[in-house]
Design a protein around this motif. Sequence first.
Motif, PDB file in Angstrom:
ATOM      1  N   THR A  77       2.510  -4.209   4.051  1.00 42.25           N
ATOM      2  CA  THR A  77       2.150  -5.031   2.889  1.00 42.25           C
ATOM      3  C   THR A  77       0.667  -4.908   2.585  1.00 42.25           C
ATOM      4  O   THR A  77       0.255  -4.745   1.429  1.00 42.25           O
ATOM      5  CB  THR A  77       2.506  -6.502   3.150  1.00 42.25           C
ATOM      6  N   LYS A  78      -0.148  -4.980   3.629  1.00 37.52           N
ATOM      7  CA  LYS A  78      -1.592  -4.902   3.438  1.00 37.52           C
ATOM      8  C   LYS A  78      -2.000  -3.540   2.889  1.00 37.52           C
ATOM      9  O   LYS A  78      -2.815  -3.443   1.950  1.00 37.52           O
ATOM     10  CB  LYS A  78      -2.298  -5.163   4.774  1.00 37.52           C
ATOM     11  N   TYR A  79      -1.418  -2.482   3.419  1.00 35.97           N
ATOM     12  CA  TYR A  79      -1.806  -1.133   3.012  1.00 35.97           C
ATOM     13  C   TYR A  79      -1.284  -0.785   1.622  1.00 35.97           C
ATOM     14  O   TYR A  79      -1.912  -0.041   0.884  1.00 35.97           O
ATOM     15  CB  TYR A  79      -1.290  -0.127   4.044  1.00 35.97           C
ATOM     16  N   SER A  80      -0.123  -1.345   1.256  1.00 34.48           N
ATOM     17  CA  SER A  80       0.465  -1.014  -0.050  1.00 34.48           C
ATOM     18  C   SER A  80      -0.413  -1.497  -1.206  1.00 34.48           C
ATOM     19  O   SER A  80      -0.453  -0.878  -2.270  1.00 34.48           O
ATOM     20  CB  SER A  80       1.870  -1.606  -0.175  1.00 34.48           C
ATOM     21  N   GLY A  81      -1.120  -2.633  -1.015  1.00 35.16           N
ATOM     22  CA  GLY A  81      -2.004  -3.135  -2.071  1.00 35.16           C
ATOM     23  C   GLY A  81      -3.100  -2.137  -2.411  1.00 35.16           C
ATOM     24  O   GLY A  81      -3.407  -1.901  -3.580  1.00 35.16           O
ATOM     25  N   VAL A  82      -3.693  -1.532  -1.382  1.00 32.80           N
ATOM     26  CA  VAL A  82      -4.743  -0.524  -1.591  1.00 32.80           C
ATOM     27  C   VAL A  82      -4.178   0.710  -2.289  1.00 32.80           C
ATOM     28  O   VAL A  82      -4.770   1.256  -3.219  1.00 32.80           O
ATOM     29  CB  VAL A  82      -5.369  -0.130  -0.234  1.00 32.80           C
ATOM     30  N   LEU A  83      -3.004   1.139  -1.828  1.00 35.71           N
ATOM     31  CA  LEU A  83      -2.400   2.348  -2.389  1.00 35.71           C
ATOM     32  C   LEU A  83      -2.060   2.179  -3.865  1.00 35.71           C
ATOM     33  O   LEU A  83      -2.318   3.070  -4.681  1.00 35.71           O
ATOM     34  CB  LEU A  83      -1.140   2.710  -1.597  1.00 35.71           C
ATOM     35  N   TYR A  84      -1.476   1.046  -4.220  1.00 32.28           N
ATOM     36  CA  TYR A  84      -1.031   0.864  -5.602  1.00 32.28           C
ATOM     37  C   TYR A  84      -2.198   0.566  -6.549  1.00 32.28           C
ATOM     38  O   TYR A  84      -2.077   0.765  -7.758  1.00 32.28           O
ATOM     39  CB  TYR A  84       0.037  -0.217  -5.676  1.00 32.28           C
ATOM     40  N   ARG A  85      -3.304   0.092  -6.019  1.00 34.33           N
ATOM     41  CA  ARG A  85      -4.502  -0.024  -6.857  1.00 34.33           C
ATOM     42  C   ARG A  85      -4.941   1.378  -7.303  1.00 34.33           C
ATOM     43  O   ARG A  85      -5.306   1.595  -8.462  1.00 34.33           O
ATOM     44  CB  ARG A  85      -5.631  -0.713  -6.083  1.00 34.33           C
ATOM     45  N   ARG A  86      -4.888   2.337  -6.374  1.00 39.97           N
ATOM     46  CA  ARG A  86      -5.245   3.707  -6.721  1.00 39.97           C
ATOM     47  C   ARG A  86      -4.247   4.303  -7.715  1.00 39.97           C
ATOM     48  O   ARG A  86      -4.620   5.087  -8.594  1.00 39.97           O
ATOM     49  CB  ARG A  86      -5.292   4.557  -5.454  1.00 39.97           C
ATOM     50  N   VAL A  87      -2.982   3.920  -7.575  1.00 38.23           N
ATOM     51  CA  VAL A  87      -1.958   4.398  -8.509  1.00 38.23           C
ATOM     52  C   VAL A  87      -2.270   3.915  -9.934  1.00 38.23           C
ATOM     53  O   VAL A  87      -2.200   4.679 -10.900  1.00 38.23           O
ATOM     54  CB  VAL A  87      -0.551   3.932  -8.081  1.00 38.23           C
ATOM     55  N   GLN A  88      -2.623   2.624 -10.074  1.00 33.63           N
ATOM     56  CA  GLN A  88      -2.929   2.078 -11.401  1.00 33.63           C
ATOM     57  C   GLN A  88      -4.135   2.767 -12.017  1.00 33.63           C
ATOM     58  O   GLN A  88      -4.171   3.016 -13.227  1.00 33.63           O
ATOM     59  CB  GLN A  88      -3.184   0.571 -11.303  1.00 33.63           C
ATOM     60  N   GLU A  89      -5.124   3.107 -11.199  1.00 39.08           N
ATOM     61  CA  GLU A  89      -6.295   3.823 -11.712  1.00 39.08           C
ATOM     62  C   GLU A  89      -5.909   5.211 -12.206  1.00 39.08           C
ATOM     63  O   GLU A  89      -6.432   5.697 -13.216  1.00 39.08           O
ATOM     64  CB  GLU A  89      -7.364   3.919 -10.612  1.00 39.08           C
ATOM     65  N   ALA A  90      -4.979   5.857 -11.486  1.00 40.21           N
ATOM     66  CA  ALA A  90      -4.505   7.172 -11.921  1.00 40.21           C
ATOM     67  C   ALA A  90      -3.716   7.074 -13.220  1.00 40.21           C
ATOM     68  O   ALA A  90      -3.791   7.957 -14.081  1.00 40.21           O
ATOM     69  CB  ALA A  90      -3.649   7.809 -10.826  1.00 40.21           C
ATOM     70  N   ILE A  91      -2.945   5.984 -13.391  1.00 39.03           N
ATOM     71  CA  ILE A  91      -2.211   5.769 -14.644  1.00 39.03           C
ATOM     72  C   ILE A  91      -3.188   5.593 -15.795  1.00 39.03           C
ATOM     73  O   ILE A  91      -2.944   6.074 -16.909  1.00 39.03           O
ATOM     74  CB  ILE A  91      -1.284   4.544 -14.508  1.00 39.03           C
ATOM     75  N   ASP A  92      -4.314   4.916 -15.547  1.00 40.25           N
ATOM     76  CA  ASP A  92      -5.357   4.786 -16.575  1.00 40.25           C
ATOM     77  C   ASP A  92      -5.787   6.164 -17.073  1.00 40.25           C
ATOM     78  O   ASP A  92      -5.927   6.390 -18.285  1.00 40.25           O
ATOM     79  CB  ASP A  92      -6.588   4.061 -16.012  1.00 40.25           C
ATOM     80  N   GLY A  93      -6.015   7.073 -16.132  1.00 42.01           N
ATOM     81  CA  GLY A  93      -6.466   8.408 -16.502  1.00 42.01           C
ATOM     82  C   GLY A  93      -5.444   9.158 -17.344  1.00 42.01           C
ATOM     83  O   GLY A  93      -5.783   9.806 -18.329  1.00 42.01           O
ATOM     84  N   VAL A  94      -4.163   9.036 -16.967  1.00 41.82           N
ATOM     85  CA  VAL A  94      -3.090   9.698 -17.730  1.00 41.82           C
ATOM     86  C   VAL A  94      -3.001   9.118 -19.133  1.00 41.82           C
ATOM     87  O   VAL A  94      -2.913   9.856 -20.129  1.00 41.82           O
ATOM     88  CB  VAL A  94      -1.744   9.551 -16.994  1.00 41.82           C
ATOM     89  N   ASN A  95      -3.025   7.789 -19.248  1.00 38.17           N
ATOM     90  CA  ASN A  95      -2.916   7.158 -20.562  1.00 38.17           C
ATOM     91  C   ASN A  95      -4.104   7.478 -21.463  1.00 38.17           C
ATOM     92  O   ASN A  95      -3.944   7.687 -22.668  1.00 38.17           O
ATOM     93  CB  ASN A  95      -2.789   5.638 -20.412  1.00 38.17           C
ATOM     94  N   THR A  96      -5.302   7.488 -20.872  1.00 32.65           N
ATOM     95  CA  THR A  96      -6.495   7.804 -21.664  1.00 32.65           C
ATOM     96  C   THR A  96      -6.418   9.223 -22.214  1.00 32.65           C
ATOM     97  O   THR A  96      -6.694   9.469 -23.394  1.00 32.65           O
ATOM     98  CB  THR A  96      -7.760   7.642 -20.805  1.00 32.65           C
ATOM     99  N   LYS A  97      -6.035  10.166 -21.358  1.00 36.98           N
ATOM    100  CA  LYS A  97      -5.922  11.560 -21.798  1.00 36.98           C
ATOM    101  C   LYS A  97      -4.831  11.715 -22.840  1.00 36.98           C
ATOM    102  O   LYS A  97      -4.999  12.436 -23.834  1.00 36.98           O
ATOM    103  CB  LYS A  97      -5.646  12.459 -20.585  1.00 36.98           C
ATOM    104  N   LEU A  98      -3.708  11.057 -22.638  1.00 39.91           N
ATOM    105  CA  LEU A  98      -2.603  11.132 -23.588  1.00 39.91           C
ATOM    106  C   LEU A  98      -3.006  10.578 -24.951  1.00 39.91           C
ATOM    107  O   LEU A  98      -2.761  11.198 -25.991  1.00 39.91           O
ATOM    108  CB  LEU A  98      -1.398  10.352 -23.041  1.00 39.91           C
ATOM    109  N   GLN A  99      -3.635   9.411 -24.944  1.00 41.56           N
ATOM    110  CA  GLN A  99      -4.053   8.789 -26.206  1.00 41.56           C
ATOM    111  C   GLN A  99      -5.069   9.664 -26.932  1.00 41.56           C
ATOM    112  O   GLN A  99      -5.002   9.848 -28.145  1.00 41.56           O
ATOM    113  CB  GLN A  99      -4.647   7.396 -25.898  1.00 41.56           C
ATOM    114  N   GLU A 100      -5.981  10.234 -26.191  1.00 39.87           N
ATOM    115  CA  GLU A 100      -7.013  11.083 -26.785  1.00 39.87           C
ATOM    116  C   GLU A 100      -6.403  12.340 -27.398  1.00 39.87           C
ATOM    117  O   GLU A 100      -6.750  12.734 -28.517  1.00 39.87           O
ATOM    118  CB  GLU A 100      -8.013  11.467 -25.685  1.00 39.87           C
ATOM    119  N   ASN A 101      -5.474  12.966 -26.686  1.00 41.59           N
ATOM    120  CA  ASN A 101      -4.881  14.209 -27.171  1.00 41.59           C
ATOM    121  C   ASN A 101      -3.951  13.989 -28.357  1.00 41.59           C
ATOM    122  O   ASN A 101      -3.901  14.803 -29.280  1.00 41.59           O
ATOM    123  CB  ASN A 101      -4.122  14.910 -26.046  1.00 41.59           C
TER     124      ASN A 101
END
Length: 577
Positions: free
Chosen positions: A177-201
């Motif tokens: 449980t403790k480790y999953s919070g850190v991992l999924y925070r990184r996942v959300q940051e990666a989703i930000d990058g995908v959405n930003t690139k998609l919107q821009e393109n």
Amino acid sequence: MQAIKQLGRYLGPYKLFTLIAPLLMVLEVTMDLLQPTIMQHMIDTGIANGDNPYVLKMFVWMLVSSVLGLFGGIGCSYYSSKAAIHFASDVRQSLYEKMMTYSAKERDNFTTGKLITILTSDVESIQRAFMMTLRIFVRGPLLFIGAVIIVFVTARELFSILLIIVPMLIIAMYFFTKYSGVLYRRVQEAIDGVNTKLQENLAGIRVIKAFRRETQQIEQFSKHNDALTKRFITAEQIVGVLIPFTMFVVNLGIVAALWLGAIKVEAGTLQVGVILAFINYLTIILNGLMSSSMVLMQIARAIPSGERIIDVLNKEVTVKEAENALATPIHGAIDFQNVSYRYYETAEDVLKNITFSVKAGQTIGLIGKTGSGKSTLVKLLPRLFDPTSGEIHLDGKPIKSYALSTLREHIGFTSQKALLFSGKIEKNIRVGKENATTKEIQKALDAACATEFVERLDKGIAHELSQGATNLSGGQKQRLALSRALIRQPAILVLDDTTSALDSASEKHVQQAIHEQYQNTTTFIVASKIASIQQADVILVLEDGEIVGQGTHQELLQNNKSYQAIYASQQKAGEQS
């Protein structure tokens, strides 16, 4: 956790649902816990003694408890879904309303892609966590505690097995449980990058195709997509270890129960039904811990999402409305006093000590090289952002003293890029004046020289525009955007290079219509051609964010070198063409 606590205020209207759902889940859990005990009595008392009436009686009790458990489960699902979905809807609405108050600075601070992720993925994450909490987080601990108590009371001979298995499972739950919070925070940051690139393109798809950059953009998107994939795989793989591990530990417990139970049955100190009930309760304990761990991991995943949501909601807006803001009519007299502006704290000023005065009803032309600050200057009028220093006065009062709604209702604004919304042409024009009559719409279309092409469309003003109005030409979009600004009969009209895509005849028609029909309107015309502003009462010449010339066309031709240079270059270009 502070973010989750702050979001808790959105639960206020749904407190009844959040109370009923857990109570119904308590009913379901109670019925589930009764099942193994009823089955134990059926085997040890009814079947072992050949007491068929007792077996039938226990069967009826099992059936009744099953029906009651079904009622509790369905009810819990109904009310928890209702509470969670309404809760998420309210959060989403608040986020959207907050984003609508942002100036360019706040939007740039978050980036469009990140704001989209927060509004969609992050809200969905906290909705799922809340729903699982109401449904499963009540069920899991109750199943676990109830099963442990029942085993202690009815099968104390086997209770020692739980003393070994349960701590192992709890430690594993805590770690994952403790480790999953850190991992999924990184996942959300990666989703930000995908959405930003998609919107821009998607926004720049025409440029990408025109310059044949599809391959390069696909490669760049692949990098963001690969980063998201790797983070998602890492998170899911590590979290996925929990289920096999817990199953392994529980299976060890079942083997130990069968081995120890067989010894005690042979010794005559334990009945077979007790072993069977213990194994069932062991399975219930597993389910309770597993479901609780799933909820805890979802909560751990939702906490970063909640923090990102609160960041948006708590973000201080730079363009604020004054207390007791004025709602008085605006006439259009404007006074800039040493106004400077910079887009970022560390950047240079794009406007430097701008000072000029305009009387109500005058026409002001702004001209200068690209990047001289013309568009930035006119964006200060509706307070799309505020000056870094200096003051702007409107009708003798600070522009910040007016209510934002009042200020913007009195301004007709057209930006460099004509932005239209999907839907009917009529709907787009009514953005300028919602209650406009058909006659007013027609007048605005006529003034913007748009009637000609609108009448040729199959449905006229009922013609449907695609997203971004890609089914219209640039000039057609400019004319509709101009119609939208003109229809409100504004006290201040801002035309930011609005006629750049119009032919000379159409541009003259627009200029004449504005001159005749909007005589009391203070008009700002940003242009790259002197012909577009030649008749203005005052022309401002900007260079590197400073006013280097101010006066009428004739005055500037006589005494301003910058204006003379622009005029000469355009005259020469006209002769060559």
